[in-house]
Design an enzyme around this catalytic site. Structure first.
Site, PDB file in Angstrom:
ATOM      1  N   ASP A  30      -0.553  -6.898   6.456  1.00  0.00           N
ATOM      2  CA  ASP A  30      -1.789  -7.117   5.715  1.00  0.00           C
ATOM      3  C   ASP A  30      -2.016  -8.627   5.590  1.00  0.00           C
ATOM      4  O   ASP A  30      -1.094  -9.385   5.305  1.00  0.00           O
ATOM      5  CB  ASP A  30      -1.695  -6.479   4.323  1.00  0.00           C
ATOM      6  CG  ASP A  30      -3.028  -6.501   3.586  1.00  0.00           C
ATOM      7  OD1 ASP A  30      -4.082  -6.607   4.253  1.00  0.00           O
ATOM      8  OD2 ASP A  30      -3.020  -6.401   2.342  1.00  0.00           O
ATOM      9  N   HIS A  65       0.180  -7.305  -3.759  1.00  0.00           N
ATOM     10  CA  HIS A  65       0.204  -5.847  -3.674  1.00  0.00           C
ATOM     11  C   HIS A  65       0.840  -5.271  -4.934  1.00  0.00           C
ATOM     12  O   HIS A  65       2.018  -5.494  -5.210  1.00  0.00           O
ATOM     13  CB  HIS A  65       0.991  -5.397  -2.448  1.00  0.00           C
ATOM     14  CG  HIS A  65       0.291  -5.655  -1.160  1.00  0.00           C
ATOM     15  ND1 HIS A  65       0.928  -5.619   0.062  1.00  0.00           N
ATOM     16  CD2 HIS A  65      -1.014  -5.943  -0.880  1.00  0.00           C
ATOM     17  CE1 HIS A  65       0.054  -5.882   1.025  1.00  0.00           C
ATOM     18  NE2 HIS A  65      -1.121  -6.089   0.479  1.00  0.00           N
ATOM     19  N   SER A 108       3.007  -9.957  -0.938  1.00  0.00           N
ATOM     20  CA  SER A 108       3.486  -8.601  -1.190  1.00  0.00           C
ATOM     21  C   SER A 108       4.937  -8.707  -1.653  1.00  0.00           C
ATOM     22  O   SER A 108       5.250  -9.543  -2.500  1.00  0.00           O
ATOM     23  CB  SER A 108       3.338  -7.744   0.067  1.00  0.00           C
ATOM     24  OG  SER A 108       3.628  -6.395  -0.208  1.00  0.00           O
TER      25      SER A 108
END
Length: 304
Positions: free
Chosen positions: A124, A33, A6
């Site tokens: 995540d 992401h 991310s």
């Protein structure tokens, strides 16, 4: 090999692409992401290294030595040796999300999977890395001290028995070395993991089958306002609604905070609009009163 990244992950991915040998012995699937925004990551990876990198199409067969990057606003899953792209509900408030890829890879390839978590906020990928370990795969995590954003690596280290902790400089050599090692013994897929995977791709009837892996909570989904089920035996805690939205505890807190802030701004807008309307109504009433008084005076003057 599956990789999740991310904020702060792109520089690490570019260094990885540059350091990988040509025709390395495996396929790499990457979730960075990106949301629904256009992504140039495959082009950047191709320019940085000597291996092909693409946004795959649904149904595409894996090829060794290729980097597959999840397209914008699509979850990327593995079904056997085929890639499946979906527009299913967001997980951890993002799409593409890391957990669905890791979970599907663990189910499809068990001990042949190497999962890697790089720089990023929140958590995540932690649940997905747990799934990989539960199916006999290996877990690799970037050292939080080496990551631009330590949240995701820190969460993974806190909850997963990781096999390797790497830096940006050692990532490529570690992954190539692990890919050359023989895979471990195949393990039985935990039934709750298989059930959640089926739920995430909408195969069973969600409202019935959620009861098999969790219990209804007293919390509503920030995305659709449906009831969230608290998944049983999950650490860190995780939640899922019947439309498919799924959250870790950190992502749920983050989504709730965003929703609360949005509600406050909407409330402020409504209050300001109401104030404006009340002022307008007051001015209109005052103007009408003055006009009526003026007309009365005129009539009195004419009568005299």
């Amino acid at each position: 090999m599956v990789i999740g990244a991310s904020a702060g992950g792109i520089p690490v991915l570019l260094e990885l692409a540059a350091a990988l040998p040509a025709r390395f012995p495996g396929a790499i699937l990457i979730v960075q992401h990106i949301g629904a925004h256009r992504s140039y990551l495959p082009e950047l990876l191709r320019d940085s290294g000597s291996n092909p990198a693409v946004h795959p199409t649904s149904g595409q067969v894996l090829e060794r030595g290729t980097l597959y990057v999840a397209p914008p606003d699509r979850h990327m899953l593995l079904v056997g040796n085929h890639i499946r792209l979906t527009h299913d509900a967001k997980e951890n408030h993002v799409r593409p999300a890391i957990d669905p890829l890791f979970r599907s890879a663990a189910i499809a390839h068990g001990p042949r999977v190497i999962g890697t978590i790089l720089s990023g906020r929140l958590d995540d990928g932690t649940a997905g890395l747990l799934a990989i370990k539960a199916c006999g795969g290996l877990a690799v995590v970037q050292d939080p001290e080496d990551a631009q954003e330590p949240g995701m690596p820190r969460s993974a280290l806190d909850h997963v028995a990781c096999d390797r902790v790497v830096t940006r400089a050692s990532l490529a050599d570690t992954l190539v070395s692990l890919m050359r090692e023989p895979a471990g013994m195949a393990q039985e897929i935990p039934p709750p993991l298989l059930e959640e995977h089926r739920l995430s791709v909408g195969e069973p009837e969600p409202m019935d089958d959620l009861d098999n892996i969790g219990v209804p909570s007293k919390i509503v989904c920030p995305d659709c306002s449906g009831v969230l089920w608290s998944l049983s035996g999950k650490h860190p805690p995780r939640y899922r609604c019947h439309t498919g939205h799924a959250y870790s505890l950190q992502s749920l807190l983050h989504a709730q905070a965003a929703r609360a802030e949005d509600a406050l701004w909407k409330a402020l807008r409504v209050l300001e609009e109401r104030e404006y309307l009340l002022r307008s109504a007051s001015q209109d009433d005052e103007a009408a009163h003055i006009a009526l008084h003026s007309e009365t005076l005129k009539k009195m003057i004419r009568a005299k």
